[in-house]
Design a protein around this motif. Structure first.
Motif, PDB file in Angstrom:
ATOM      1  N   SER A 150       4.370 -29.317  12.074  1.00  0.00           N
ATOM      2  CA  SER A 150       5.199 -29.399  10.851  1.00  0.00           C
ATOM      3  C   SER A 150       4.771 -29.031   9.670  1.00  0.00           C
ATOM      4  O   SER A 150       5.636 -29.130   8.761  1.00  0.00           O
ATOM      5  CB  SER A 150       5.922 -30.828  10.969  1.00  0.00           C
ATOM      6  N   LEU A 151       3.632 -28.507   9.515  1.00  0.00           N
ATOM      7  CA  LEU A 151       3.025 -28.282   8.205  1.00  0.00           C
ATOM      8  C   LEU A 151       2.502 -26.675   7.994  1.00  0.00           C
ATOM      9  O   LEU A 151       2.544 -26.042   7.035  1.00  0.00           O
ATOM     10  CB  LEU A 151       1.582 -29.114   7.824  1.00  0.00           C
ATOM     11  N   ILE A 153       2.933 -22.886   9.486  1.00  0.00           N
ATOM     12  CA  ILE A 153       3.758 -22.138  10.128  1.00  0.00           C
ATOM     13  C   ILE A 153       3.286 -20.597  10.329  1.00  0.00           C
ATOM     14  O   ILE A 153       2.603 -20.251   9.156  1.00  0.00           O
ATOM     15  CB  ILE A 153       5.011 -21.946   9.222  1.00  0.00           C
ATOM     16  N   THR A 167       5.575 -20.447   3.229  1.00  0.00           N
ATOM     17  CA  THR A 167       6.262 -21.522   4.110  1.00  0.00           C
ATOM     18  C   THR A 167       5.155 -22.626   4.068  1.00  0.00           C
ATOM     19  O   THR A 167       5.486 -23.746   3.800  1.00  0.00           O
ATOM     20  CB  THR A 167       6.937 -20.994   5.250  1.00  0.00           C
ATOM     21  N   THR A 168       4.058 -22.319   4.646  1.00  0.00           N
ATOM     22  CA  THR A 168       3.002 -23.563   4.745  1.00  0.00           C
ATOM     23  C   THR A 168       2.566 -24.133   3.383  1.00  0.00           C
ATOM     24  O   THR A 168       2.606 -25.420   3.525  1.00  0.00           O
ATOM     25  CB  THR A 168       1.716 -23.053   5.384  1.00  0.00           C
ATOM     26  N   THR A 170       4.342 -24.417   0.899  1.00  0.00           N
ATOM     27  CA  THR A 170       5.502 -25.481   0.332  1.00  0.00           C
ATOM     28  C   THR A 170       5.830 -26.682   1.109  1.00  0.00           C
ATOM     29  O   THR A 170       5.770 -27.588   0.519  1.00  0.00           O
ATOM     30  CB  THR A 170       6.783 -24.576   0.437  1.00  0.00           C
ATOM     31  N   LEU A 171       5.594 -26.645   2.455  1.00  0.00           N
ATOM     32  CA  LEU A 171       5.856 -27.613   3.499  1.00  0.00           C
ATOM     33  C   LEU A 171       4.541 -28.590   3.003  1.00  0.00           C
ATOM     34  O   LEU A 171       4.602 -29.844   2.890  1.00  0.00           O
ATOM     35  CB  LEU A 171       5.447 -27.271   4.705  1.00  0.00           C
ATOM     36  N   CYS A 172       3.051 -28.211   2.760  1.00  0.00           N
ATOM     37  CA  CYS A 172       2.264 -29.331   2.662  1.00  0.00           C
ATOM     38  C   CYS A 172       2.434 -29.682   1.054  1.00  0.00           C
ATOM     39  O   CYS A 172       2.007 -30.918   0.798  1.00  0.00           O
ATOM     40  CB  CYS A 172       0.666 -28.165   2.449  1.00  0.00           C
ATOM     41  N   THR A 174       5.002 -30.441  -0.449  1.00  0.00           N
ATOM     42  CA  THR A 174       6.070 -31.441  -0.299  1.00  0.00           C
ATOM     43  C   THR A 174       5.820 -32.584   0.431  1.00  0.00           C
ATOM     44  O   THR A 174       6.024 -33.831  -0.190  1.00  0.00           O
ATOM     45  CB  THR A 174       7.337 -30.966   0.390  1.00  0.00           C
ATOM     46  N   TYR A 175       5.009 -32.534   1.455  1.00  0.00           N
ATOM     47  CA  TYR A 175       4.783 -33.531   2.277  1.00  0.00           C
ATOM     48  C   TYR A 175       3.551 -34.564   1.630  1.00  0.00           C
ATOM     49  O   TYR A 175       3.584 -35.757   1.486  1.00  0.00           O
ATOM     50  CB  TYR A 175       4.281 -33.296   3.523  1.00  0.00           C
TER      51      TYR A 175
END
Length: 815
Positions: A150-151, A153, A167-168, A170-172, A174-175
């Protein structure tokens, strides 16, 4: 935020996982921590084997699955208290059921697609990370498990997916920007495509996961915890003297990793390199050790070479021919063929004449590459514009690495000189324009010797290790070993020589220890050794292939002397007190000298004449400086000098000879000394070293022994004949005494002719007062024409002979 990555060896079992927990707990409160973990040690290999067997419809895969199941369930039970096991066991069993279903699918369809294989392999990290996170929580750490799918991509290039960093990141961000837990445990290696399919990041994937996250969150540091204490100056398994590099640049780390430093995989560096995030390599099992810090180059290194590395299993692929010269596009076609075949090129070198291109590739790709290139250039080969591609296998690449190498002149020369001195043949050379790396292709069998040679040259403050193989441990050999043991510290500190005895042999037993034989109890070790055999001894020395090897012959055996050529041909120096080889046929003597020059292996035999006296060395220096030897007069037998100095009208001749043998002044068979053979060999050697081509048959010998004594077959028979002829020897003594002379056995060389014999020496002669076991040599040369150059001193005895061998060892070490 810190990112910590723990590899498979660090989480191999419950006890090691407990060590990981201690490390993480010890950092609690400093920063938030992201803990990236690999699969339990060996699990990924089991998953691959199970998938491969399932794809072949081999029901053996079920046994492997059972091993995997037991491994994970047992680890849960060993780590967690009983009250906390239920939830974790339920989750692990569900995941294992899914894994079993995937393997069954591979079994049913009879294949594993790349997509299916990635799904199967992902379970190693998914299971380990969940179990470890639950253990951390049970131990009181504020922790949560986060699935890396989920982190991180990627695209859907299964097996080695490419990360979508936009994408990766941004996800990292944010989390990890919102998570409140102190410790987040994440599986390494595993990612997901935009469609949600499991993917993997390929070799070094767990390191890569950690670096991706570290780069995305601007971590303060990325710590990679493994089973070694950082990056070493060389592979410590092959180079015992290798040590940890405390600081190294990103670029140096990537170069070393590319060339076989398994502790780090080069792509790992990229995400943190761009952000300037330091990487620390630490040892899970020795957490107090400093390890290696990888950071931006500060150019503060004191050594230009930071490390030496190598890549095994290399093949060289060469395309050459006159049709390449001045023709554009050849290189493009050549590398295009390799690229189309998915063949990675590890090294490239091309002659400036454009006549050839040579590349290093993985040996596993050799046949595929050879076929592809020959097919692509079929027309040029048929028309003889190009030769069929040539391949060489069983090679390796060695490399010197260092950012500051470009500012130090002569490094290439030092590298190739050191290798050449140890007969390491170089097949190809490559150096980048940055001069951060100098690479050479060598035979795979020479890797260990090459690495040790280069490490010694660039990292060990010029301390040269000498590996000694000793044949013969009698009187002389035992004294020699005593002297080495006594002087080891002095040699290392003052002469920068580290003398290590690797092998010992007598006529019955032989003993080898590649790490060095203890000279405090060598006799006991030798008795525990294997049955001695001269050919086996040689093969062991050759196969060990150690740098700076020296074979020491302390025997008087013609069989041992016959092996010298083999040692020299393998660049193994020969040091000997055995006179047989140097006084053998002139053709053989010349051959040994030529082999010594050709293979850069010293052939030293100072003790052949005068034991420890520097007679041969003095003579060599005279000749080398351009002087010419016109005449030699010498008393060259310490044993005969001892005998005739102690022989008088009160003591029978045979008793004096027995005394000389008992005190170690004669050969085991004293007839060799008394017959004049030994002195003949010595004057022959001096004549040859003076530049004259003589053989033993060219030397006149006037024997003083009765013919019956010369014809005896055993030592006992020889002594019996001396007793029988006591009157003969008494007459010899009385004849000299009546003239006021002393008896001396004299060797002479003049006008290209040599002779030996017993002479009456008057009181005014330099030989008259020669006492005990002393030798004396007078060199009459063009420079020393009126007053000869004189060398005088003890010329027999185990101690002085051993010291002469020792001196030759030092000469060989400084060669």
């Amino acid at each position: 935020m810190k990112v910590l990555k723990f590899g498979g060896s660090s989480v191999a079992d419950a006890e090691r996982i407990k060590s990981v927990k201690d490390i993480v707990a010890g950092k609690a409160g400093e920063n938030k921590q992201v803990v990236v973990v690999s699969a339990f040690g060996g699990v990924t290999d089991l998953l691959l084997q199970a998938a491969e067997k399932a794809s072949r419809r081999d029901e053996e895969y079920t046994r492997l699955f059972t091993q995997l199941e037991e491994r994970h369930l047992n680890t849960v039970q060993q780590l967690l208290p009983i009250a906390s096991q239920s939830k974790t066991l339920s989750h692990v069993k569900r995941e294992l059921n899914t894994l079993e279903t995937l393997l069954e699918g591979a079994f049913l369809i009879g294949e594993t697609t790349p997509k299916l294989l990635d799904s199967i392999l992902s379970y190693g990290e998914l299971l380990s990370s969940y179990i470890i996170s639950q253990y951390f929580g049970a131990e009181g750490l504020d922790t949560i498990h986060k699935d890396s799918r989920s982190l991180v991509i990627t695209d859907e290039r299964y097996g080695c997916a490419t990360v979508d960093f936009t994408t990766t990141n941004t996800l990292c961000e944010t989390y990890f920007g919102t998570v409140t837990y102190d410790v987040v445990v994440v599986p390494g290696f595993v990612a997901a495509s935009a469609a949600g399919n499991s993917t993997t990041l390929g070799r070094g994937g767990s390191d890569y996961t950690a670096a991706i996250i570290a780069g995305a969150v601007n971590a303060s540091v990325l710590e990679i915890w493994t089973d070694v204490s950082g990056m070493y100056t060389a592979n410590p398994k092959l180079v015992k003297q290798a040590f940890t590099i405390p600081d190294i640049s990103y670029e140096e780390a990537m170069e070393l990793s590319h060339f076989g430093a398994k502790v780090l995989y080069p792509p790992t560096i990229q995400p943190v390199l761009l952000k300037g995030i330091p990487v620390h390599i630490r040892n899970t099992f020795k957490p107090d050790q400093q390890g290696t810090s990888i950071r931006k180059n500060t150019n503060g290194a004191t050594r230009p070479v930071r490390g030496i590395s190598h890549v095994d299993h290399i093949a060289l692929l060469s395309l050459e021919g006159s049709g390449m010269v001045g023709i554009s596009g050849i290189s493009k076609r050549f590398f295009g063929v390799l690229s189309d075949g998915d063949i990675n090129v590890a090294l490239i070198t091309q002659a400036s004449s454009e006549h050839s291109i040579c590349v290093g590739i993985a040996q596993s790709d050799m046949e595929k590459a050879e076929k592809a290139v020959n097919e692509a250039f079929e027309y040029e080969i048929a028309s003889r514009k190009l030769n069929p591609v040539s391949v060489e296998s069983d090679l390796a690449i060695i490399a010197l690495v260092g950012d500051n190498m470009k500012s130090h002149q002569g490094l290439s020369g030092k590298m190739f000189s050191a290798l050449g001195q140890n007969n390491v043949n170089i097949r190809a050379i490559a150096q980048g324009a940055s001069e951060r790396n100098i690479s050479a292709v060598i035979n795979k069998a020479d890797v260990k010797k090459a690495l040790n040679t280069l490490h010694e040259r660039f990292f060990e403050d010029h301390v040269k290790q000498l590996n000694i193989f000793v044949m013969g441990v009698g009187n002389v050999g035992e004294k020699f070993l005593q002297q080495i043991e006594r002087q080891k510290k002095y040699l290392r500190e003052k002469l920068k020589l580290n003398v290590r005895v690797v092998a010992l042999s007598n006529s019955r037993r032989m003993y080898f220890d590649e790490n060095g034989i203890s000279l405090k109890n060598w006799k006991e070790l030798l008795e525990q050794g294997e049955t001695a055999h001269i050919d086996t001894f040689f093969e062991k020395v050759r196969s060990l292939n150690l740098r700076n090897s020296i074979f020491v012959d302390n025997t008087a055996s013609d069989v041992v002397a016959a092996t010298y050529a083999g040692y020299l041909e393998n660049s193994i120096a020969v040091v000997t007190c055995n006179k047989i080889a140097s006084s053998s046929g002139y053709e053989n003597y010349s051959l040994l000298k030529e082999l010594s020059r050709k293979y850069n292996a010293p052939f030293l035999f100072e003790t052949n004449v005068g034991a420890g006296l520097p007679i041969i060395d003095t003579l060599k220096n005279l000749v080398a400086s351009g002087d010419k030897v016109n005449k030699i007069q010498a008393v060259l037998s310490g044993s005969l000098n001892f005998v005739f100095n102690n022989f008088d009208d009160k003591t029978p001749f045979d008793e004096v000879v027995r005394q000389a043998q008992a005190e170690g002044y004669t050969e085991p068979d004293p007839k060799i000394d008394l017959s004049g053979i030994d002195v003949m060999r010595k004057i022959l050697i001096l004549a040859r070293e003076s530049g004259y081509a003589l053989d033993i048959e060219d030397i006149a010998n006037e024997p003083f022994l009765p013919e019956e004594s010369l014809d005896t077959g055993t030592v006992d028979d020889f002594y019996a004949s001396l007793v029988k002829h006591r009157t003969h020897f008494e007459h010899i003594y009385q004849e000299a005494a009546s003239k006021g002379c002393r008896l001396k056995y004299v060797a002479g060389f003049e006008d290209g002719k040599a002779s030996v014999g017993l002479q009456h020496i008057p009181k005014d002669h330099p030989f008259y007062n020669l006492e005990g076991k002393d030798n004396i040599v007078l060199f009459f040369t063009e420079r020393y024409s009126d007053q000869p150059l004189l060398v005088k001193g003890a010329g027999a005895g185990a101690d002085v002979t051993a010291s002469g061998i020792f001196a030759d060892i030092i000469r060989a070490g400084n060669f």
